[in-house]
Design a protein around this motif. Structure first.
Motif, PDB file in Angstrom:
ATOM      1  N   ARG A   1      10.159  -3.007   7.148  1.00 24.32           N
ATOM      2  CA  ARG A   1       9.117  -3.690   6.367  1.00 24.32           C
ATOM      3  C   ARG A   1       7.882  -2.802   6.210  1.00 24.32           C
ATOM      4  O   ARG A   1       7.308  -2.685   5.120  1.00 24.32           O
ATOM      5  CB  ARG A   1       8.725  -5.000   7.045  1.00 24.32           C
ATOM      6  N   ILE A   2       7.488  -2.163   7.302  1.00 29.38           N
ATOM      7  CA  ILE A   2       6.323  -1.285   7.244  1.00 29.38           C
ATOM      8  C   ILE A   2       6.596  -0.078   6.343  1.00 29.38           C
ATOM      9  O   ILE A   2       5.738   0.344   5.568  1.00 29.38           O
ATOM     10  CB  ILE A   2       5.955  -0.822   8.664  1.00 29.38           C
ATOM     11  N   LYS A   3       7.824   0.438   6.432  1.00 32.13           N
ATOM     12  CA  LYS A   3       8.154   1.640   5.664  1.00 32.13           C
ATOM     13  C   LYS A   3       8.129   1.384   4.156  1.00 32.13           C
ATOM     14  O   LYS A   3       7.683   2.237   3.364  1.00 32.13           O
ATOM     15  CB  LYS A   3       9.537   2.144   6.085  1.00 32.13           C
ATOM     16  N   TYR A   4       8.579   0.191   3.730  1.00 40.43           N
ATOM     17  CA  TYR A   4       8.730  -0.050   2.291  1.00 40.43           C
ATOM     18  C   TYR A   4       7.683  -1.003   1.703  1.00 40.43           C
ATOM     19  O   TYR A   4       7.302  -0.844   0.538  1.00 40.43           O
ATOM     20  CB  TYR A   4      10.131  -0.601   1.997  1.00 40.43           C
ATOM     21  N   LEU A   5       7.204  -2.003   2.498  1.00 39.81           N
ATOM     22  CA  LEU A   5       6.369  -3.051   1.900  1.00 39.81           C
ATOM     23  C   LEU A   5       4.928  -3.070   2.392  1.00 39.81           C
ATOM     24  O   LEU A   5       4.137  -3.874   1.899  1.00 39.81           O
ATOM     25  CB  LEU A   5       7.010  -4.424   2.172  1.00 39.81           C
ATOM     26  N   SER A   6       4.590  -2.230   3.350  1.00 37.87           N
ATOM     27  CA  SER A   6       3.199  -2.222   3.809  1.00 37.87           C
ATOM     28  C   SER A   6       2.300  -1.553   2.763  1.00 37.87           C
ATOM     29  O   SER A   6       2.778  -1.022   1.746  1.00 37.87           O
ATOM     30  CB  SER A   6       3.099  -1.474   5.139  1.00 37.87           C
ATOM     31  N   LYS A   7       1.000  -1.589   3.006  1.00 41.21           N
ATOM     32  CA  LYS A   7       0.052  -1.010   2.051  1.00 41.21           C
ATOM     33  C   LYS A   7       0.278   0.489   1.843  1.00 41.21           C
ATOM     34  O   LYS A   7      -0.052   1.025   0.787  1.00 41.21           O
ATOM     35  CB  LYS A   7      -1.380  -1.249   2.539  1.00 41.21           C
ATOM     36  N   LYS A   8       0.808   1.141   2.865  1.00 43.95           N
ATOM     37  CA  LYS A   8       1.096   2.572   2.750  1.00 43.95           C
ATOM     38  C   LYS A   8       2.595   2.842   2.602  1.00 43.95           C
ATOM     39  O   LYS A   8       3.050   3.960   2.787  1.00 43.95           O
ATOM     40  CB  LYS A   8       0.556   3.311   3.976  1.00 43.95           C
ATOM     41  N   GLY A   9       3.370   1.795   2.284  1.00 38.25           N
ATOM     42  CA  GLY A   9       4.807   1.927   2.167  1.00 38.25           C
ATOM     43  C   GLY A   9       5.231   2.569   0.855  1.00 38.25           C
ATOM     44  O   GLY A   9       4.428   2.830  -0.055  1.00 38.25           O
ATOM     45  N   ALA A  10       6.546   2.766   0.714  1.00 38.35           N
ATOM     46  CA  ALA A  10       7.093   3.470  -0.449  1.00 38.35           C
ATOM     47  C   ALA A  10       6.878   2.690  -1.737  1.00 38.35           C
ATOM     48  O   ALA A  10       6.558   3.268  -2.796  1.00 38.35           O
ATOM     49  CB  ALA A  10       8.581   3.733  -0.226  1.00 38.35           C
TER      50      ALA A  10
END
Length: 341
Positions: free
Chosen positions: A27-36
């Motif tokens: 979730r952090i990797k793709y949907l966070s503010k700094k995600g993809a």
């Protein structure tokens, strides 16, 4: 831009996870503010105006795809954990609530006694239940022909040299005094043994708590104030005490302490035999001969000692009339103390 979106879609569709921590990492990797996905959203501003409609639609599809995939992985992991928990469930276990145990009344009272003396700076000291004659008798000023040495009172394991079951926890005091120089301030709880007929009022084993304080200028006043503090903490702030002259080989002067009956308030009842007083412990100033035999200079140091039976104190607090109940493991009796502290 479109190529990056399609590449990220393929990557997201192939995601897997086996734990909640892994799902959170995705979730952090793709949907966070700094995600993809957010990074592509930020790049959207550089897209030519004629492509914004198409790219915008694809970005929305990508974000929805990533959100649904992460949620699906989370649900799958939680379902797997629930299945494992169900598999570990013991279906043969009774549906009725399991009964809770309780602390033994003697340990409850012993803990209360230790807690009171710990507030006065006493630390717990323990020793062996199988002892030798020196630490149980000789070091404590018992004469060679003292009745307590008789087989009628003491369980001897071996003669020549004498090995026996300790008759009091004073043996712990003698061991501590041998190895430690004052100031000494200890409390000694433990089980003791005496060769007595078992009845409602006596047993061949019981429990004691003894206290010892040795230092410079320790007086009988210190002993009396300690006893008064203990009595009021254990039995209530209105408790009164009185000291009666007595004799113990290891203390001089010696006394027995009574407290005002906590059932009738000192007015007189059948429990206190209509005297208003109940005897609970013995005490006195440590005999100089005991200090000397343990390697402590009796001309420089003085001290006091006191000892009480835990069963006696428990009887006063809970009115248990038969000592045998403490060792019979009757579940009905022990359940009465579930709410005790």
């Amino acid at each position: 831009m479109l190529q990056k979106i399609n590449s990220l879609k393929a990557e997201i569709e192939g995601l897997t996870a086996s734990s909640p921590a892994e799902v959170e990492e995705l979730r952090i990797k793709y949907l966070s503010k700094k995600g993809a996905v957010s990074a592509l959203m930020n790049d959207f501003r550089t897209v030519p105006a004629e492509e914004k409609r198409t790219i915008g639609q694809e970005l929305n599809v990508l974000k929805t795809l990533a959100t649904d995939k992460i949620n699906a992985l989370r649900e799958a992991v939680e379902a797997g954990q629930a299945a494992e928990a169900d598999a570990a469930l013991d279906l043969t276990r009774t549906a009725a609530p399991m009964p809770l145990g309780s602390r033994h009344p003697l340990k409850i009272v012993e803990g209360q006694i230790i807690d009171i003396f710990s507030r006065l700076g006493f630390s717990v000291a323990e020793g062996p239940e199988i002892e030798d004659d020196w630490h149980v008798f000789s070091a404590l000023n018992f004469a060679a022909d003292h009745p307590a040495r008789d087989m009628q009172d003491t369980f001897f394991i071996r003669r020549e040299p004498d090995v026996l079951l300790r008759t009091h926890t004073s043996s712990v005091q003698s061991r501590v005094m041998e190895k430690t120089q004052p100031p000494i301030r200890i409390i000694c709880p433990g089980r003791v043994y005496r060769n007595e007929a078992i009845s409602a009022r006596a047993h061949c084993f019981f429990h004691q708590v003894e206290a010892l304080y040795v230092d410079e200028n320790v007086s009988f006043v210190d002993l009396k104030q300690t006893l008064l503090y203990f009595a009021r903490q254990m039995f209530g702030p209105d408790t009164r005490i009185r000291l009666r002259p007595s004799y113990f080989p290891f203390t001089e002067p010696s006394a027995e302490m009574d407290i005002s009956c906590n059932l009738c308030g000192g007015k007189g009842c059948s429990f206190c035999k209509h005297t208003g007083w109940v005897e609970i412990l013995g005490c006195g100033m440590v005999d100089p001969a005991v200090l000397d035999s343990c390697g402590i200079d009796s001309k420089r140091y003085t001290g006091f000692a006191l000892g009480m039976g835990v069963e006696r104190i428990t009887n006063l607090k809970y009115q248990v009339k038969d000592l045998r109940m403490f060792s019979e493991n009757d579940k009905r009796f022990l359940e009465e103390f579930q709410s005790a502290r």
